[in-house]
Design an enzyme around this catalytic site. Structure first.
Site, PDB file in Angstrom:
ATOM      1  CD  GLN A 122      -3.297   0.420   2.383  1.00 46.26           C
ATOM      2  OE1 GLN A 122      -3.084  -0.517   2.728  1.00 46.26           O
ATOM      3  NE2 GLN A 122      -3.866   1.327   2.709  1.00 46.26           N
TER       4      GLN A 122
ATOM      5  CB  SER B 142       2.946  -4.689   3.821  1.00 50.37           C
ATOM      6  OG  SER B 142       1.484  -4.447   4.729  1.00 50.37           O
ATOM      7  CG  LEU B 143      -1.369  -5.555  -0.324  1.00 46.39           C
ATOM      8  CD1 LEU B 143      -2.677  -6.158  -0.167  1.00 46.39           C
ATOM      9  CD2 LEU B 143      -1.924  -4.031  -1.063  1.00 46.39           C
TER      10      LEU B 143
ATOM     11  NE  ARG C 193      -2.832  -8.011   5.233  1.00 42.41           N
ATOM     12  CZ  ARG C 193      -2.096  -7.212   4.890  1.00 42.41           C
ATOM     13  NH1 ARG C 193      -2.600  -6.140   4.174  1.00 42.41           N
ATOM     14  NH2 ARG C 193      -0.721  -6.848   5.591  1.00 42.41           N
TER      15      ARG C 193
ATOM     16  CG  HIS D  92       2.600  -4.233   9.362  1.00 43.27           C
ATOM     17  ND1 HIS D  92       2.321  -5.683   9.217  1.00 43.27           N
ATOM     18  CD2 HIS D  92       2.430  -3.666   8.047  1.00 43.27           C
ATOM     19  CE1 HIS D  92       2.155  -5.805   7.677  1.00 43.27           C
ATOM     20  NE2 HIS D  92       2.126  -4.623   7.240  1.00 43.27           N
TER      21      HIS D  92
ATOM     22  CD  GLN E 241       1.901  -9.530   6.041  1.00 46.50           C
ATOM     23  OE1 GLN E 241       0.753  -9.246   6.219  1.00 46.50           O
ATOM     24  NE2 GLN E 241       2.623  -9.483   4.849  1.00 46.50           N
TER      25      GLN E 241
END
Length: 311
Positions: free
Chosen positions: A10, A90-91, A115, A200, A249
């Protein structure tokens, strides 16, 4: 030469980011798969905006995954070599899992939509924030976060993006206090980030349960390409372990510096960022200048990368 592919997360999105691929039938087919999976015109939002809607976490996450996977499919259709390793920030880890044939594209798009919704609802808008700390080492940032945290306020390091470039997240007041302490400790800059949730951080733990239930209902396969995950900097092949790592995660730090270092230790010499933006290739140069980084963002850069790396 040993090549790895990286997939962005993102923050790299922009209205019109797929315009250059309008005539590419393979890319358009992938984009339509995403529309079908969600039952909505996500590609219309990507093409025309408005930006405020595209930047909503619930839209950004499936949009970035879809665009990154579409570009990877274009690479495959052009005869590009199969990478030795993959990873995503991440994503972007979900894009990497699709590239590794671990997740079905439709399942992945629907999962990242869930998510995103779970992450956004875990902390009310306005209560959580994030900031980038530049110019302090990792331990100094962790110490600043510990000093700024209290019984009711949490802030912690969540993205280890490059040497002396760490993102922190938590309650807004704690993030602001940590920024002040970081500057006092010698940070070059402490910049608040325009995000809607403290991604996170431990505050996102409620989202992990929602994600766990969603992932339990979809099929996860053994990767065809080894993937280094964010949360452990490990390469689990067992679907149960992959599912567990994805759940953790959501509320644990992204260990990106270690991910790139691990790739180099395994003989990777060239990395290709596949997806909108050029954030990850920029981080690669900051992490290790011996590594060579390329981008696939449009048909021209796809051809340049094919020419450089061969089929």
């Amino acid at each position: 030469m040993k090549v790895a592919f990286l997939f962005p997360g993102q923050g790299s999105q922009s209205v019109g980011m797929m315009d250059a691929w309008a005539e590419h039938a393979g890319v358009q087919a992938v984009l339509q798969q995403g529309n079908h999976a969600l039952g909505e015109d996500l590609t219309g939002l990507i093409a025309h905006g408005p930006a405020d809607a595209l930047n909503l976490t619930t839209n950004t996450q499936p949009a970035m995954l879809l665009c990154s996977v579409a570009m990877y499919r274009a690479w495959q259709q052009a005869g590009g070599l199969t990478p030795a390793l993959v990873a995503g920030h991440s994503l972007g880890e979900y894009s990497a899992l699709v590239a590794a044939d671990t997740l079905d594209l439709a399942d992945a798009v629907r999962t990242v939509r869930v998510r995103a919704q779970a992450m956004q609802s875990a902390v009310p808008v306005g209560q959580g924030g994030m900031a980038a700390i530049l110019g302090l080492d990792d331990e100094a940032v962790r110490q600043v976060c510990a000093q700024a945290s209290g019984d009711q306020m949490i802030v912690e390091a969540v993205n280890y993006n490059a040497p002396a470039q760490v993102v922190i997240a938590g309650h807004v007041a704690a993030v602001e206090k940590a920024c002040e302490l970081a500057k006092a400790a010698g940070a070059k800059r402490a910049l608040s980030l325009p995000v809607s949730a403290p991604f996170h951080s431990r505050l996102l733990q409620p989202a992990a349960q929602v994600l766990q239930d969603t992932l339990a209902a979809i099929e996860i396969h053994t990767p065809n390409i080894p993937l280094i995950n964010n949360v452990d900097v490990a390469m689990p092949a067992d679907p149960v372990a992959i599912r567990d790592a994805l759940v953790r995660q959501a509320w644990h730090p992204v260990r990106w510096v270690e991910t790139i270092q691990s790739m180099k230790q395994q003989g990777i010499t060239h990395l290709v960022e596949c997806g909108p933006g050029k954030v990850l290739s920029g981080l690669v140069k900051r992490i290790d200048r011996d590594l060579v980084a390329y981008n696939i963002t449009d048909p021209a850069s796809l051809q340049q990368t094919l020419d450089a790396l061969g089929a």
